[in-house]
Design a protein around this motif. Structure first.
Motif, PDB file in Angstrom:
ATOM      1  N   LEU A 441      12.485  20.631  20.514  1.00 40.10           N
ATOM      2  CA  LEU A 441      11.727  19.982  19.437  1.00 40.10           C
ATOM      3  C   LEU A 441      12.581  18.975  18.681  1.00 40.10           C
ATOM      4  O   LEU A 441      12.187  17.824  18.461  1.00 40.10           O
ATOM      5  CB  LEU A 441      11.189  21.042  18.476  1.00 40.10           C
ATOM      6  CG  LEU A 441       9.980  21.858  18.937  1.00 40.10           C
ATOM      7  CD1 LEU A 441       9.746  23.022  17.983  1.00 40.10           C
ATOM      8  CD2 LEU A 441       8.742  20.977  19.002  1.00 40.10           C
ATOM      9  N   ARG A 445      12.469  14.916  18.754  1.00 36.67           N
ATOM     10  CA  ARG A 445      12.060  14.353  17.464  1.00 36.67           C
ATOM     11  C   ARG A 445      12.897  13.128  17.127  1.00 36.67           C
ATOM     12  O   ARG A 445      12.369  12.118  16.639  1.00 36.67           O
ATOM     13  CB  ARG A 445      12.228  15.419  16.378  1.00 36.67           C
ATOM     14  CG  ARG A 445      12.008  14.954  14.952  1.00 36.67           C
ATOM     15  CD  ARG A 445      10.548  14.783  14.626  1.00 36.67           C
ATOM     16  NE  ARG A 445      10.324  14.548  13.199  1.00 36.67           N
ATOM     17  CZ  ARG A 445       9.141  14.468  12.639  1.00 36.67           C
ATOM     18  NH1 ARG A 445       8.049  14.598  13.401  1.00 36.67           N
ATOM     19  NH2 ARG A 445       8.996  14.243  11.357  1.00 36.67           N
ATOM     20  N   SER A 470       6.681  15.864  19.415  1.00 43.53           N
ATOM     21  CA  SER A 470       7.734  16.043  18.399  1.00 43.53           C
ATOM     22  C   SER A 470       7.661  14.992  17.296  1.00 43.53           C
ATOM     23  O   SER A 470       8.143  15.225  16.182  1.00 43.53           O
ATOM     24  CB  SER A 470       9.119  15.990  19.060  1.00 43.53           C
ATOM     25  OG  SER A 470       9.255  17.031  19.991  1.00 43.53           O
ATOM     26  N   LYS A 471       7.066  13.861  17.590  1.00 42.45           N
ATOM     27  CA  LYS A 471       6.997  12.803  16.587  1.00 42.45           C
ATOM     28  C   LYS A 471       5.680  12.807  15.818  1.00 42.45           C
ATOM     29  O   LYS A 471       5.444  11.924  14.988  1.00 42.45           O
ATOM     30  CB  LYS A 471       7.231  11.441  17.269  1.00 42.45           C
ATOM     31  CG  LYS A 471       8.665  11.244  17.756  1.00 42.45           C
ATOM     32  CD  LYS A 471       8.839   9.970  18.546  1.00 42.45           C
ATOM     33  CE  LYS A 471      10.307   9.706  18.849  1.00 42.45           C
ATOM     34  NZ  LYS A 471      10.955  10.760  19.610  1.00 42.45           N
ATOM     35  N   TYR A 476       4.823  19.103  15.211  1.00 43.53           N
ATOM     36  CA  TYR A 476       6.268  19.355  15.150  1.00 43.53           C
ATOM     37  C   TYR A 476       6.593  20.446  14.140  1.00 43.53           C
ATOM     38  O   TYR A 476       7.266  21.432  14.471  1.00 43.53           O
ATOM     39  CB  TYR A 476       7.001  18.063  14.800  1.00 43.53           C
ATOM     40  CG  TYR A 476       8.476  18.255  14.516  1.00 43.53           C
ATOM     41  CD1 TYR A 476       9.385  18.443  15.552  1.00 43.53           C
ATOM     42  CD2 TYR A 476       8.949  18.264  13.192  1.00 43.53           C
ATOM     43  CE1 TYR A 476      10.740  18.626  15.286  1.00 43.53           C
ATOM     44  CE2 TYR A 476      10.297  18.440  12.929  1.00 43.53           C
ATOM     45  CZ  TYR A 476      11.189  18.629  13.978  1.00 43.53           C
ATOM     46  OH  TYR A 476      12.516  18.817  13.714  1.00 43.53           O
ATOM     47  N   LEU A 480       7.823  24.289  14.947  1.00 40.45           N
ATOM     48  CA  LEU A 480       9.183  24.559  14.458  1.00 40.45           C
ATOM     49  C   LEU A 480       9.176  25.756  13.516  1.00 40.45           C
ATOM     50  O   LEU A 480      10.000  26.684  13.655  1.00 40.45           O
ATOM     51  CB  LEU A 480       9.747  23.323  13.748  1.00 40.45           C
ATOM     52  CG  LEU A 480      11.165  23.459  13.188  1.00 40.45           C
ATOM     53  CD1 LEU A 480      12.166  23.679  14.305  1.00 40.45           C
ATOM     54  CD2 LEU A 480      11.553  22.232  12.364  1.00 40.45           C
ATOM     55  N   CYS A 541       1.130  19.770  24.312  1.00 41.64           N
ATOM     56  CA  CYS A 541       1.705  18.537  24.864  1.00 41.64           C
ATOM     57  C   CYS A 541       0.766  17.921  25.898  1.00 41.64           C
ATOM     58  O   CYS A 541       0.554  16.697  25.936  1.00 41.64           O
ATOM     59  CB  CYS A 541       3.070  18.827  25.500  1.00 41.64           C
ATOM     60  SG  CYS A 541       4.406  19.094  24.324  1.00 41.64           S
TER      61      CYS A 541
END
Length: 636
Positions: A441, A445, A470-471, A476, A480, A541
């Motif tokens: 991640l 990112r 991740s962006k 994200y 996380l 994803c």
């Protein structure tokens, strides 16, 4: 050159693993018991002691109505035939599960049934019956003085904790040390699958180990294999290094996958897990014949029973603990044979050659004169065939050898199961899996997204989807925080023991004012990461990648390969269903409060559903840049 180096490193690693997990005996340590070659096994019924072990009885109010009657028959008939000096019942005397198999509680009716079997069979008058607790006997018990601790009321031994029992004979003393690693307080299942010993318990066992050095032999016994006992340094295996063998149960032949689970510690101590009585009706006879240790694992009501005590099996030999030189000085092959009918024939073969028929000396002991010097070199195989008056025939055999430099190795897989500290392995694997996902991640990112300059392949698309995921802040931070919470936060709060609130974390369980360090919790964490957290991230994803390609939920069914889409959605649906079932299991096991106060179960189902919904409803403008880039890449 690199391939050669990698091959050499792999070969070296495999060799080290085989050496560690398949020990073949040990050098005698300084200060071991003195072993003289005489008296050696001969024709006299002397220097002979035998005992019985049974484990994981699981007397149940709800399942297998034959389990209790079979145990009563074992106590009243089998014990009468074998006439052991003592019987070791190594835990899980009762089942302590609810009717639906999900909940766990001490059922007094099961304990009363167990006690009535001991009384009606009068087994405690025939032999020394030593019964100890298993993890099932400790389910849902807040403390040892609790009224729910029926072990104190209905067992034969009735005393909690480890102890040292000395069996005295005319030819010496034999020590039997119990390792009580059951949890106190004892939570409901499944979080007491591992045993725990604290420093005070280790010190008590250390004193017992020192005391036992004055005995001819020491047998340690307990419910848990050492691989599922958490103990402080120097560790339980080091503590029992002066023992000839450690007898245990608990693993139930791993559902039939491992009918034989035996291995040997690096110090020479045998670890012998016994299959369960519950489903398999297994029991064990062990013997000391002139201080040579032998045993045989048996099925209930299979007769005749045969145990060759001299020459003993090379695989189960240890020069550290036994006077193996006595085999070379012996004058007779010695056999214990038991049957409800008269024994009419015992034929002995070595290396396929018939040596003769063994003759009865006294009771179950049969002997046949031999010349061990004829077998002083190399490996040899002894087979004994016993027939009783009812026409039943049984054959037993094993390899033996006289040379000290010869040895046999235990199976690699069995040794891995019994000699690995599984709580350490689970802790390391859990930590690695969490770190890998968090690292992915963070790396994607802050890693600059490469431009798509050609038609992307599978690897490029995977990398691209991780960049998008991740962006995008919503996904994200959600994943996380989920991964960090899996490590740090309470998974649920509820009645881990009836009337006592507790909290379960990855690193352990708080209940009844006590902290039980993590063991099975790490294994559960691994399953959670591998079968939900990671697949959820991969699924999100994939959905985001489809959005970047300009698809909506409806359109992707028409334009993406239908079989692929169906399989991916089905896989995620099944994993989500598993998560929902785990919420139901939590409610049945720890109560309704645990169902609602469960961030890692109930709340996570809600979070996952919300994230999946978000991937398909997020505004198209959020993907504008990605969509243009993906569209341009298709033109290459």
């Amino acid at each position: 050159m690199l391939k050669l180096a990698a091959g050499l490193l792999t070969a070296a690693a495999v060799a080290l693993l085989l050496d560690w997990y398949a020990p073949s005996g040990a050098a005698p340590p300084v200060g071991q018991r003195l072993r003289a070659p005489q008296p050696a096994p001969g024709a006299e019924a002397a220097n002979l002691l035998w005992a019985v072990q049974v484990s994981d009885i699981h007397i149940s109010r709800f399942r297998d109505p034959k389990r209790a009657p079979d145990l009563e028959k074992f106590c009243s008939e089998t014990i009468d035939i074998i006439q052991p000096a003592l019987v070791l019942a190594t835990g899980d005397l009762t089942d302590a599960k609810t009717r639906d198999k999900l909940g766990s509680e001490q059922v007094e009716a099961e304990w009363k049934t167990y006690r009535s079997i001991l009384k009606r069979s009068k087994v405690m008058e025939k032999t020394k019956w030593i019964d100890i607790k298993g993890n099932h006997d400790s389910f849902n018990i807040p403390h040892l003085d609790s009224a729910q601790n029926y072990y104190r009321k209905y067992s034969a031994w009735r005393k909690d904790g480890s102890f040292h029992y000395i069996h005295t004979t005319s030819f010496g003393n034999y020590s039997f040390i119990c390792v009580d690693a059951t949890l106190s307080p004892g939570p409901k299942r499944p979080f007491n699958f591992f045993g725990i010993l604290n420093m005070n318990q280790m010190e008590e066992l250390s004193v017992m180990a020192t005391e036992s050095l004055h005995s001819n032999h020491t047998i340690w016994f307990g419910h848990f294999p050492t691989s599922v006992i958490i103990s402080p340094a120097p560790g339980i295996r080091t503590l029992m290094s002066s023992a000839t063998a450690y007898l245990c149960g608990h693993l139930h032949t791993l559902g039939g996958l491992m009918p034989v689970l035996h291995s040997q510690h690096r110090g020479g101590t045998l670890e012998l897990e016994l299959g369960d009585w519950m489903d398999n009706r297994r029991y064990r006879i062990l013997a000391f014949d002139h201080d040579l240790f032998s045993f045989v694992d048996l099925n209930f009501e299979e007769w005749p029973v045969v145990l060759i005590t001299n020459p003993k099996s090379l695989l189960y030999s240890s020069s550290t603990h036994e006077p193996l030189v006595k085999i070379l000085h012996s004058t007779h092959i010695r056999i214990l044979a038991f049957s409800p009918s008269a024994i009419i024939s015992i034929k002995v073969y070595i290396d396929g050659v018939h040596l003769g028929n063994a003759q009865q000396v006294s009771g179950p002991l049969y002997v046949l004169r031999w010349s061990p010097q004829n077998y002083s070199e190399g490996f040899h195989h002894i087979d004994v065939t016993v027939q009783d008056a009812a026409g039943r025939i049984s054959t037993r055999g094993h390899k033996f050898a006289m040379e000290e430099n010869l040895s046999l190795r235990f199976g690699f897989l069995q040794s891995v199961i019994l000699l690995t500290d599984h709580y350490v392995l689970a802790r390391v694997l859990f930590g690695l899996i969490v770190l890998i996902q968090i690292a992915l991640l963070i790396i994607f990112r802050y890693l600059q997204k490469p431009a798509l300059k050609e038609k992307p392949g599978l690897l490029t698309l995977t990398s691209y989807s991780l960049h998008v995921f991740s962006k995008t802040n919503t996904f994200y931070y959600s994943i996380l925080v989920l991964n960090l919470y899996t490590v740090l936060g309470p998974w649920f709060v509820g009645e881990l023991i009836d009337g006592h609130m507790g909290a379960c974390f990855s690193f352990g369980v708080f209940v009844g004012g006590s902290f039980l360090q993590g063991s099975l919790t790490f294994a559960v964490g691994i399953l959670q990461m591998l079968f939900f957290n990671l697949p959820l991230m991969a699924y999100l994803c994939w959905c985001l990648l489809l959005r970047c390609q300009g698809h909506s939920f409806r359109s992707h069914i028409r334009h993406v390969r239908r079989l692929t889409a169906v399989l991916v959605h089905l896989a995620m649906t099944l994993l989500l269903a598993w998560q929902v079932y785990s919420c139901y299991f939590l409610q049945r096991t720890y109560g309704t409060l645990a169902f609602f106060l469960s961030p890692m179960r109930t709340w996570l189902v809600v979070l996952a559903s919300a994230l999946i919904y978000k991937t398909w409803t997020l505004k198209s403008s959020a993907f504008r840049t990605y969509r243009v880039e993906m569209k341009n890449s298709q033109s290459f």
